[in-house]
Enzyme design. Structure first.
Site, mmCIF file in Angstrom:
data_model
loop_
_atom_site.group_PDB
_atom_site.id
_atom_site.type_symbol
_atom_site.label_atom_id
_atom_site.label_comp_id
_atom_site.label_asym_id
_atom_site.label_seq_id
_atom_site.Cartn_x
_atom_site.Cartn_y
_atom_site.Cartn_z
ATOM 1 N N LYS A 167 -6.811 3.481 -3.047
ATOM 2 C CA LYS A 167 -7.211 3.474 -1.641
ATOM 3 C C LYS A 167 -7.436 4.894 -1.149
ATOM 4 C CE LYS A 167 -5.097 2.153 2.826
ATOM 5 N NZ LYS A 167 -3.950 1.454 3.445
ATOM 6 N N ASP A 174 0.869 -1.190 0.000
ATOM 7 C CA ASP A 174 0.000 0.000 0.000
ATOM 8 C C ASP A 174 0.900 1.233 0.000
ATOM 9 O OD1 ASP A 174 -1.885 -1.990 0.385
ATOM 10 O OD2 ASP A 174 -3.028 -0.874 1.883
ATOM 11 N N LYS A 196 -10.123 0.328 -2.374
ATOM 12 C CA LYS A 196 -9.970 0.009 -0.964
ATOM 13 C C LYS A 196 -10.367 1.234 -0.144
ATOM 14 C CE LYS A 196 -6.662 -1.271 2.658
ATOM 15 N NZ LYS A 196 -5.312 -1.800 2.975
#
Length: 222
Positions: free
Chosen positions: A152, A90, A181
């Site tokens: 995300k 991430d 996400k």
């Protein structure tokens, strides 16, 4: 909402997380069969050992939490995590460069991290709480163009939480098979359901057990 557990990246990115904290995180992830645990890079080897034999993935963060490292540092961090066996990454974008209109810089940096991950999953954190709607759309499109697997919402460290409105906006700008996400501020089943209904396919949260069981969530965090 079947198999809600497999939406959850069970997360502990606190700077004071101890070995015991990571052991607890991984034991919970095994018990509830979450999608992954998300830990700081130094905790990758421990998490890998603790999750051996399970299908829970080990995820880490790149350029966390500010995204202000150089591209070379983010790439090396990704390579180092890859060598330790990390399966998902991430990464935080350089929000300042995005706001300066340096779209090629942002796209190229994401692409460099994607290449360093060598086919393993990359999720790009765009920090929605710091962006205008136009910037959120641009960041989502750049992430997709660069080959990211997920876009995300937030780190959970800076301002902003995952919202249904942001997930819907980001969904409108997805391409190349990328997914979404939602992360930050997800504390209940109702929060999770609303975000999944809006289009989120992963949830970054430290309250995964509370979300699944309906028990009160503990202290918030990232």
């Amino acid at each position: 909402m079947e198999k809600l557990n497999k939406y959850v990246d069970h997360t502990n990115l606190k700077p004071f997380a101890t070995k015991a904290d990571i052991e607890k995180l991984c034991a919970e992830a095994r018990k509830w069969d979450f999608a992954s645990v998300c830990v700081n890079p130094c905790n990758i080897p421990l998490a890998k050992e603790l999750l051996k034999g399970s299908d829970v993935k080990v995820c880490t963060v790149i350029g966390f939490p500010l995204g202000q490292n150089t591209t070379a540092v983010k790439v090396q961090e990704t390579k180092d995590a890859y060598e330790m066996g990390c399966e998902e990454f991430d990464m935080v974008i350089n929000v300042g460069r995005l706001k300066d209109g340096c779209q090629d810089y942002v796209r190229d940096e994401i692409k460099a991290v994607v290449e360093a991950a060598q086919g393993r999953l990359v999720k790009v954190i765009i920090e929605t709480g710091l962006l205008t709607d136009e910037e959120k759309a641009i960041a989502t499109r750049l992430s997709c163009e660069a080959g990211a697997d997920f876009v995300k919402t937030c780190t959970g460290v800076s301002q902003g939480v995952a919202t249904v409105e942001d997930i819907k906006l980001m969904k409108e700008n997805l391409s190349n098979g990328a997914k979404l996400k939602a992360s930050s501020g997800i504390r209940s089943y109702e929060d999770a359901k609303a975000l999944i209904d809006a289009g989120a396919q992963r949830l970054g949260t430290s309250a995964g057990i509370a979300i699944i069981t309906g028990a009160p969530a503990g202290e918030g965090g990232y």
